[in-house]
Scaffold this motif. Sequence first.
Motif, PDB file in Angstrom:
ATOM      1  N   GLU A  75       0.828  -1.191   0.000  1.00  9.08           N
ATOM      2  CA  GLU A  75       0.000   0.000   0.000  1.00  9.08           C
ATOM      3  C   GLU A  75       0.867   1.247   0.000  1.00  9.08           C
ATOM      4  O   GLU A  75       1.944   1.272   0.597  1.00  9.08           O
ATOM      5  CB  GLU A  75      -0.909  -0.013   1.240  1.00  9.08           C
ATOM      6  N   ALA A  83      -9.329   3.941  -1.796  1.00  9.84           N
ATOM      7  CA  ALA A  83      -8.326   3.050  -2.382  1.00  9.84           C
ATOM      8  C   ALA A  83      -8.514   2.880  -3.881  1.00  9.84           C
ATOM      9  O   ALA A  83      -9.632   2.759  -4.376  1.00  9.84           O
ATOM     10  CB  ALA A  83      -8.379   1.691  -1.711  1.00  9.84           C
ATOM     11  N   ARG A 147      -3.545   0.384  -3.451  1.00  9.80           N
ATOM     12  CA  ARG A 147      -3.421  -0.931  -2.819  1.00  9.80           C
ATOM     13  C   ARG A 147      -3.232  -1.974  -3.913  1.00  9.80           C
ATOM     14  O   ARG A 147      -4.106  -2.179  -4.759  1.00  9.80           O
ATOM     15  CB  ARG A 147      -4.645  -1.271  -1.971  1.00  9.80           C
TER      16      ARG A 147
END
Length: 469
Positions: A75, A83, A147
């Motif tokens: 991440e 995300a 991510r």
Amino acid sequence: MVEIDWAKEVEARKDDLFKDLFEVLSINSVKDMAHATEEFPVGPGAAKAMLKFLSLAERDGFRTKNLDNLVGYLEYGDADAEAFGLLGHMDVVPVDDKWHTDPFIPVIKDGKLYARGASDDKGPSMAAYYAVKIIKELGLPISKKIRFIVGTDEESGWSCMNHYLELEEMPKIGFSPDAEFPIINGEKAIIGVHTLFPTLKGVGDLKLESFKSGLALNMVPPTADAILTGAPASIEADFTLFLSKNGLTGQVTFDGDKAKLHLVGVGVHAMDPTLGKNSGTFLASFLNNYNFDASAANFLKVVSEYYHLVHHGEKLGVAFEHPVMGNVTTPANLFNYSAEGEKKVTLNVRFPAGTDVETIEKQMSKVLNPFDVKVEVEPGGNREPHYLSGEDPLVKTLLDVYEKHTGLKGFEESIGGGTYGRLLEHGVAFGALFQGRESTMHQPDEYMFVEDIIKAAIIYADAIYRLVK
């Protein structure tokens, strides 16, 4: 605003990219349930490759998390921000003895990188990783966190992503670098359908002791083997003629009263079975010419008449074509027949919007009922088709980036393959096989052009930054 020279940035890191890629390609990450443990749920190899990928991310300063050696992620960005997802996988399909190089010792020849996973999916995943690495190293401002989720069971079950979904929230938008350019914004549903054959009384001139073919459910089988007793002396000449007529190879060997037949077809990814030559159905169609015991005769008749060269379920009552997503496909990819034991063939059925699992199971059961064949749909699978409109901003942005860096016109496309992109509400597959390139995914001598890996990294870096800045 300063225009970033993405090609220059990738070129500056090219040697490091291939050094890291060679490390993950050198790990045999075929799913290995024979050595699965509580620590390594799909075997140690796939977990080792995933852990190596995460260790590279840790080295480069990313936050990482390992979810029980089944799936992990890296991440970058504000932990509380929305995300943007990237989804790749480190597992690979099995290999056979048709390779001309060691599938787990990567080698570059004539501008091509040969190794299992070079194109599916370690090469594209590493290209996408370096795209994120460049964004981080340049310190570019981003408003979303990135991510990058890495699975270990994409090729045969998706237990990795099922586990992820139990523990973590899936990003709503993103892409999987696990297909082809310019974009894949439609994916068929994918299910395994078992056809279970009865054991019947009745003898014939020949007895089929065993029949085996298939390496993985999502792969048209490259080889097939049968053992029979009572074979006539002419079977060797008959088989040679059959192989010649069909552009195949193989041989017959004798061991006492047993004849062993080995047939070599052309194994390909199951999403387009028309590109291969199914060794299992070809061998069954040859054997169907002989007078076998009742169980074998029933088995061979169904395989040769209902599965052989029947790519779209025409004879199984399930043929259907969607105007955008294409045809149903029904290759028979796993064969396991024993005279005294199990008699099963499993089909890898892929279907577009417009039909469903229940319809397919009902129709196949109806067609095969006269042969006492039981039809069972395997639990799990991607049971619903996935389609993201071409008007979606994600699709438009990715096609714009593709056009900028290739000079080619982008267009929508649907495939029979299933990628992690379908797990995202606004998700697609994006690269990394370029137009006009041969696909060697799931085949012997799998490769990817070195220049294509570099070009993919350039496209990914520009695309990801546009979508998260």
